[in-house]
Each structure stands twice: as structure tokens, then as C-alpha cells.
Motif scaffolding. Sequence first.
Motif, PDB file in Angstrom:
ATOM      1  N   GLU A   1      22.512 -48.170  -6.756  1.00 19.05           N
ATOM      2  CA  GLU A   1      23.911 -47.938  -7.385  1.00 19.05           C
ATOM      3  C   GLU A   1      24.241 -48.783  -8.543  1.00 19.05           C
ATOM      4  O   GLU A   1      25.038 -48.467  -9.415  1.00 19.05           O
ATOM      5  N   VAL A   2      24.121 -50.037  -8.298  1.00 21.78           N
ATOM      6  CA  VAL A   2      24.172 -50.939  -9.337  1.00 21.78           C
ATOM      7  C   VAL A   2      23.351 -50.786 -10.745  1.00 21.78           C
ATOM      8  O   VAL A   2      23.987 -50.445 -11.821  1.00 21.78           O
TER       9      VAL A   2
ATOM     10  N   GLN B   1      21.975 -47.743 -11.603  1.00 18.45           N
ATOM     11  CA  GLN B   1      22.384 -46.283 -12.122  1.00 18.45           C
ATOM     12  C   GLN B   1      23.883 -46.075 -12.725  1.00 18.45           C
ATOM     13  O   GLN B   1      24.080 -45.570 -13.349  1.00 18.45           O
ATOM     14  N   ALA B   2      24.470 -47.234 -12.084  1.00 15.55           N
ATOM     15  CA  ALA B   2      25.903 -47.338 -12.850  1.00 15.55           C
ATOM     16  C   ALA B   2      25.756 -47.769 -14.273  1.00 15.55           C
ATOM     17  O   ALA B   2      26.528 -47.667 -15.415  1.00 15.55           O
ATOM     18  N   ILE B   3      24.676 -48.435 -14.593  1.00 13.05           N
ATOM     19  CA  ILE B   3      24.295 -48.859 -15.835  1.00 13.05           C
ATOM     20  C   ILE B   3      23.808 -47.860 -16.791  1.00 13.05           C
ATOM     21  O   ILE B   3      23.727 -47.605 -17.935  1.00 13.05           O
ATOM     22  N   ASP B   4      22.684 -47.587 -15.986  1.00 12.38           N
ATOM     23  CA  ASP B   4      21.742 -46.329 -16.646  1.00 12.38           C
ATOM     24  C   ASP B   4      21.538 -45.361 -15.618  1.00 12.38           C
ATOM     25  O   ASP B   4      20.695 -45.799 -14.666  1.00 12.38           O
ATOM     26  N   PRO B   5      22.025 -44.019 -15.585  1.00 16.24           N
ATOM     27  CA  PRO B   5      21.856 -43.324 -14.684  1.00 16.24           C
ATOM     28  C   PRO B   5      20.539 -42.451 -14.505  1.00 16.24           C
ATOM     29  O   PRO B   5      19.812 -42.281 -13.387  1.00 16.24           O
ATOM     30  N   THR B   6      19.433 -42.925 -15.597  1.00 16.86           N
ATOM     31  CA  THR B   6      18.304 -42.452 -15.389  1.00 16.86           C
ATOM     32  C   THR B   6      17.332 -43.485 -14.374  1.00 16.86           C
ATOM     33  O   THR B   6      16.193 -43.285 -14.184  1.00 16.86           O
ATOM     34  N   ALA B   7      17.903 -44.515 -13.978  1.00 16.86           N
ATOM     35  CA  ALA B   7      17.161 -45.506 -13.189  1.00 16.86           C
ATOM     36  C   ALA B   7      16.479 -45.201 -12.041  1.00 16.86           C
ATOM     37  O   ALA B   7      16.921 -44.074 -11.405  1.00 16.86           O
ATOM     38  N   ARG B   8      15.416 -45.369 -11.658  1.00 20.44           N
ATOM     39  CA  ARG B   8      14.656 -45.164 -10.523  1.00 20.44           C
ATOM     40  C   ARG B   8      14.295 -45.957  -9.641  1.00 20.44           C
ATOM     41  O   ARG B   8      13.813 -47.391 -10.011  1.00 20.44           O
ATOM     42  N   VAL B   9      14.553 -45.923  -8.349  1.00 22.42           N
ATOM     43  CA  VAL B   9      14.384 -47.001  -7.246  1.00 22.42           C
ATOM     44  C   VAL B   9      13.396 -46.584  -6.191  1.00 22.42           C
ATOM     45  O   VAL B   9      13.720 -45.460  -5.654  1.00 22.42           O
ATOM     46  N   VAL B  10      12.701 -47.177  -5.635  1.00 19.82           N
ATOM     47  CA  VAL B  10      11.723 -47.235  -4.513  1.00 19.82           C
ATOM     48  C   VAL B  10      12.341 -48.222  -3.473  1.00 19.82           C
ATOM     49  O   VAL B  10      12.150 -49.332  -3.631  1.00 19.82           O
ATOM     50  N   TYR B  11      12.577 -47.721  -2.270  1.00 18.84           N
ATOM     51  CA  TYR B  11      13.018 -48.540  -1.100  1.00 18.84           C
ATOM     52  C   TYR B  11      12.015 -48.630  -0.169  1.00 18.84           C
ATOM     53  O   TYR B  11      11.245 -47.505  -0.057  1.00 18.84           O
ATOM     54  N   VAL B  12      11.603 -49.849   0.402  1.00 13.47           N
ATOM     55  CA  VAL B  12      10.840 -50.048   1.442  1.00 13.47           C
ATOM     56  C   VAL B  12      11.278 -50.818   2.582  1.00 13.47           C
ATOM     57  O   VAL B  12      11.635 -51.800   2.443  1.00 13.47           O
ATOM     58  N   ASP B  13      10.842 -50.278   3.685  1.00 14.90           N
ATOM     59  CA  ASP B  13      11.234 -51.137   4.916  1.00 14.90           C
ATOM     60  C   ASP B  13      10.449 -50.500   6.126  1.00 14.90           C
ATOM     61  O   ASP B  13       9.827 -49.282   6.047  1.00 14.90           O
TER      62      ASP B  13
ATOM     63  N   LEU C   1      21.438 -43.322   0.668  1.00 11.69           N
ATOM     64  CA  LEU C   1      21.141 -43.753  -0.591  1.00 11.69           C
ATOM     65  C   LEU C   1      20.685 -42.511  -1.547  1.00 11.69           C
ATOM     66  O   LEU C   1      19.487 -42.282  -1.926  1.00 11.69           O
ATOM     67  N   THR C   2      21.619 -41.955  -2.040  1.00 12.73           N
ATOM     68  CA  THR C   2      21.427 -40.618  -2.946  1.00 12.73           C
ATOM     69  C   THR C   2      21.473 -41.058  -4.261  1.00 12.73           C
ATOM     70  O   THR C   2      22.386 -41.890  -4.895  1.00 12.73           O
ATOM     71  N   SER C   3      20.555 -40.636  -4.960  1.00 10.45           N
ATOM     72  CA  SER C   3      20.217 -40.900  -6.345  1.00 10.45           C
ATOM     73  C   SER C   3      21.380 -40.207  -7.216  1.00 10.45           C
ATOM     74  O   SER C   3      21.923 -38.816  -6.933  1.00 10.45           O
ATOM     75  N   SER C   4      21.796 -40.660  -8.398  1.00  6.44           N
ATOM     76  CA  SER C   4      22.036 -39.770  -9.676  1.00  6.44           C
ATOM     77  C   SER C   4      21.411 -38.622 -10.005  1.00  6.44           C
ATOM     78  O   SER C   4      20.017 -38.594  -9.315  1.00  6.44           O
ATOM     79  N   ALA C   5      21.721 -37.404 -10.535  1.00  6.87           N
ATOM     80  CA  ALA C   5      20.739 -36.479 -10.922  1.00  6.87           C
ATOM     81  C   ALA C   5      19.799 -36.879 -11.878  1.00  6.87           C
ATOM     82  O   ALA C   5      18.837 -36.186 -11.872  1.00  6.87           O
ATOM     83  N   GLN C   6      20.221 -37.783 -12.896  1.00  5.63           N
ATOM     84  CA  GLN C   6      19.084 -38.092 -13.885  1.00  5.63           C
ATOM     85  C   GLN C   6      18.110 -39.065 -13.389  1.00  5.63           C
ATOM     86  O   GLN C   6      16.870 -38.942 -13.765  1.00  5.63           O
ATOM     87  N   GLY C   7      18.515 -39.734 -12.310  1.00  6.03           N
ATOM     88  CA  GLY C   7      17.595 -40.794 -11.668  1.00  6.03           C
ATOM     89  C   GLY C   7      16.746 -40.151 -10.543  1.00  6.03           C
ATOM     90  O   GLY C   7      16.773 -39.152 -10.306  1.00  6.03           O
ATOM     91  N   ALA C   8      16.454 -41.362  -9.699  1.00  6.46           N
ATOM     92  CA  ALA C   8      15.583 -41.028  -8.686  1.00  6.46           C
ATOM     93  C   ALA C   8      15.444 -42.025  -7.577  1.00  6.46           C
ATOM     94  O   ALA C   8      15.564 -43.151  -8.198  1.00  6.46           O
TER      95      ALA C   8
END
Length: 282
Positions: free
Chosen positions: A99-100, A102-114, A127-134
Motif C-alpha cells: 500500500e505504501v 503503490q501509493a508512490i508508484d502503482p506498478t510496484a510489485r510485492v511478495v509477502y512471506v510468512d 492484501l490486494t494489489s493495484s491493477a498496475q502492480g502485483a
Amino acid sequence: MTTDVPGTATEPVHPSDRIDTSVPHPARRYNYWLGGKDNFQADRESGDALAERFPTIRISALENRRFLQRAVGHLARSAGIRQFLDIGTGIPTADNTHEVAQAIDPTARVVYVDNDPIVLAHARALLTSSAQGATAYIDADLRDPDRILGHPDLRRTLDLSQPVALMLVAVLHFVPDGDDPYGVVTRLLDALPSGSYLAASHVTYDYLPPQLAEEARGAARGGGPHGVINLRGLDEFSRFFDGLEVVEPGIRSVAEWRAEGEPQPRPSVVEVSMYGGVARKP
């Protein structure tokens, strides 16, 4: 994930089968300290017991969360990072990594691990992404970096030929020395290209009264239940950044790291007892 039981066929194990609400879990306990609702009696009892010994632990949890948000903001805004690998995600709350970023760049891509099924269930729902990111969510343990790095969901989401920010926020202190935390971090960073970053935070005994600090060291040496916290000093924490270019203002209390815009007065380093830092891989 599968399990082999003698005399039976190999059958898939559903993540929910691994949930044991009678045993406290660090992510759910952290959720409790942050004022969340996604925790159980064992987590609350464990959290209260720790708060009895460390009365400002809730302040520490809140400040650590703010450090995560400021670190991601700096990496996305000033360092131009568009890929994040967030290990030890925790139960989602406000202003998560994607969220932080993609608020700066909606194309940002994040992988979460737990490795907590409850965390994963919430992550996939919230944790839903923007349409442009993932975004992607991997069920894995920090101590198994090869599983993380080789996971098909990571490979589909991140381009490891391009810089990645490795986020290890409030997770390294759950890895005892016997599990080689420094080797784990090195293995992860070795897989990332030049221009990548490490952002990490870690609880410390440096500001504790001597007796309490020794109790904390003894608990870590003696092992104990899942979720024992391995406090480390400044020199021990700084070793995670060996060979990297530490960005300003250096390795500091999470309450002080680029916190000029935070509400004043700031908590003291003693109240927070947690270091944080961000560094670039040359």
C-alpha cells in the motif's frame, strides 16, 4: 506441501490444519499489541506476560510498524525501488508494504512471506494489489531461503535481475544463532542484484537493566517455546549489514530513523529498545 505418514498415501496438508490456537504465535501476539482482533487467548496471555516484563513493548510494536512504513516510503520514493520481498509479513494492518509502495508508484510489485496459516489467509483476503502492480503470498520460513527464492510465485512476481528491497522487519530476532541468521540473510542478498536494499529491524537488550538483559539472553540460550525472542546488541545487529552501504541516518533506534515527520515528542530509545536500518547492496 505434503506429509508422509507411515501406512498411508501422501496427502496434501491444508494450511488450516497447522493452526494451533493453544500455542502463542509471534504474528498474532504482535497483532494483539497493535490493538488488532486476529489473536487468541494464548497470544494475549503471552503478550501480557511479556508486557509485564517489558512495560513499553506496545510502544515498541507501534514504532516498529511506523519504521516499516517510512523505510518503504524512502525506498520507493528516493531509491526508486519497485520490487519488495517482505519476509515475516505478520497479520495485515494499515499501510502495509504494497500500500505504501503503490501509493508512490502503482506498478510496484510485492511478495509477502510468512509461515503462519492465519497470516496467509488474511494476506490473501486483504492484501490486494493495484491493477498496475502485483502481490503474491508465499507459505515459507525465513530459515529456508532456497524455498523462498525458488518459489514459482516469487519468480512470477519479481524480476530478480532488477533491484529488490528485502524487508526483514521484526523477524530476525526469532532466528536463534544456531539457525545461522547471518548466513540466511547473506543467501537472500546474494540472490539479489546490485542496487538492491536490505531494510531490517531488531529488538535489543542494549537499553535494558542488566538483570533483565541477562534474563533475555538466558531465555534465548535455553531455547523454549515457539516465538522466543533472541535479543541482540548493536554490534550483532550491524553484522547483518556487513558489505552493504548503510543509508543515512545509519543504524538507529526505530523511533529515530527518519522520524522527523512523526508526532512529537518521540518515544525514547529506552522505551522502544529496537534498532532499524536500511542499506544498499553495491
